[in-house]
Motif scaffolding. Structure first.
Motif, PDB file in Angstrom:
ATOM      1  N   UNK A 180      24.131   4.989  -4.809  1.00 29.89           N
ATOM      2  CA  UNK A 180      24.921   4.498  -3.684  1.00 29.89           C
ATOM      3  C   UNK A 180      24.943   5.522  -2.544  1.00 29.89           C
ATOM      4  N   UNK A 181      25.266   6.768  -2.878  1.00 29.10           N
ATOM      5  CA  UNK A 181      25.340   7.797  -1.840  1.00 29.10           C
ATOM      6  C   UNK A 181      23.958   8.163  -1.307  1.00 29.10           C
ATOM      7  N   UNK A 182      22.932   8.089  -2.151  1.00 34.76           N
ATOM      8  CA  UNK A 182      21.570   8.314  -1.675  1.00 34.76           C
ATOM      9  C   UNK A 182      21.196   7.261  -0.642  1.00 34.76           C
ATOM     10  N   UNK A 183      21.515   6.000  -0.915  1.00 35.09           N
ATOM     11  CA  UNK A 183      21.194   4.923   0.022  1.00 35.09           C
ATOM     12  C   UNK A 183      21.924   5.113   1.349  1.00 35.09           C
ATOM     13  N   UNK A 184      23.185   5.492   1.302  1.00 34.99           N
ATOM     14  CA  UNK A 184      23.954   5.703   2.534  1.00 34.99           C
ATOM     15  C   UNK A 184      23.376   6.859   3.344  1.00 34.99           C
ATOM     16  N   UNK A 185      23.093   7.978   2.679  1.00 37.10           N
ATOM     17  CA  UNK A 185      22.590   9.143   3.396  1.00 37.10           C
ATOM     18  C   UNK A 185      21.163   8.938   3.881  1.00 37.10           C
ATOM     19  N   UNK A 186      20.332   8.249   3.116  1.00 36.80           N
ATOM     20  CA  UNK A 186      18.971   7.954   3.570  1.00 36.80           C
ATOM     21  C   UNK A 186      19.004   7.033   4.789  1.00 36.80           C
ATOM     22  N   UNK A 214      21.426   6.806   6.991  1.00 34.48           N
ATOM     23  CA  UNK A 214      21.908   7.593   8.128  1.00 34.48           C
ATOM     24  C   UNK A 214      20.805   8.491   8.674  1.00 34.48           C
ATOM     25  N   UNK A 215      20.036   9.108   7.785  1.00 33.08           N
ATOM     26  CA  UNK A 215      18.947   9.983   8.222  1.00 33.08           C
ATOM     27  C   UNK A 215      17.866   9.194   8.940  1.00 33.08           C
ATOM     28  N   UNK A 216      17.445   8.076   8.342  1.00 34.02           N
ATOM     29  CA  UNK A 216      16.386   7.278   8.964  1.00 34.02           C
ATOM     30  C   UNK A 216      16.814   6.692  10.300  1.00 34.02           C
ATOM     31  N   UNK A 217      18.090   6.367  10.426  1.00 34.99           N
ATOM     32  CA  UNK A 217      18.550   5.808  11.704  1.00 34.99           C
ATOM     33  C   UNK A 217      18.506   6.849  12.817  1.00 34.99           C
ATOM     34  N   UNK A 238      19.378  -3.341  16.587  1.00 35.64           N
ATOM     35  CA  UNK A 238      18.874  -3.284  15.209  1.00 35.64           C
ATOM     36  C   UNK A 238      19.898  -2.643  14.269  1.00 35.64           C
ATOM     37  N   UNK A 239      20.461  -1.472  14.584  1.00 35.84           N
ATOM     38  CA  UNK A 239      21.489  -0.937  13.676  1.00 35.84           C
ATOM     39  C   UNK A 239      22.716  -1.839  13.562  1.00 35.84           C
ATOM     40  N   UNK A 240      23.072  -2.496  14.663  1.00 32.70           N
ATOM     41  CA  UNK A 240      24.201  -3.418  14.613  1.00 32.70           C
ATOM     42  C   UNK A 240      23.957  -4.567  13.664  1.00 32.70           C
ATOM     43  N   UNK A 241      22.733  -5.085  13.664  1.00 30.27           N
ATOM     44  CA  UNK A 241      22.401  -6.181  12.750  1.00 30.27           C
ATOM     45  C   UNK A 241      22.289  -5.702  11.298  1.00 30.27           C
TER      46      UNK A 241
END
Length: 93
Positions: free
Chosen positions: A58-64, A66-69, A88-91
């Protein structure tokens, strides 16, 4: 060198800007504290061994995300414009 054109402005812009900030604040403040609790609440005593790996994913997905964005948003802004770069981030949220 050509001067950068000013963005079109209207009387509604300050209101829309404030409304956007309010919606982001309410959305971020309302969901972020609850997501972890809801995830943890899905596990009973029999599933305790799965709890740590699930939170790690879960935390890996959130941090990845954030990094990719932080990489994708400036690239989209340069190549596709502000509507796409911030749409795109809004969607995806």
């Amino acid at each position: 060198a050509a001067a950068a054109a000013a963005a079109p402005s209207s009387p509604q812009m300050p209101f829309l800007f404030g409304l956007g900030l309010l919606l982001i604040a309410v959305g971020a403040g309302g969901i972020k504290p609850c997501v972890s609790a809801v995830l943890g609440d899905q596990f009973c005593a029999a599933n305790q061994p799965l709890l740590a790996p699930t939170f790690a994913a879960f935390y890996l997905a959130i941090n990845a995300g954030a990094f990719l964005s932080t990489l994708a948003t400036p690239a989209l802004l340069e190549h596709a414009g502000p509507h796409v770069a911030f749409g795109v981030p809004g969607l995806l949220m």
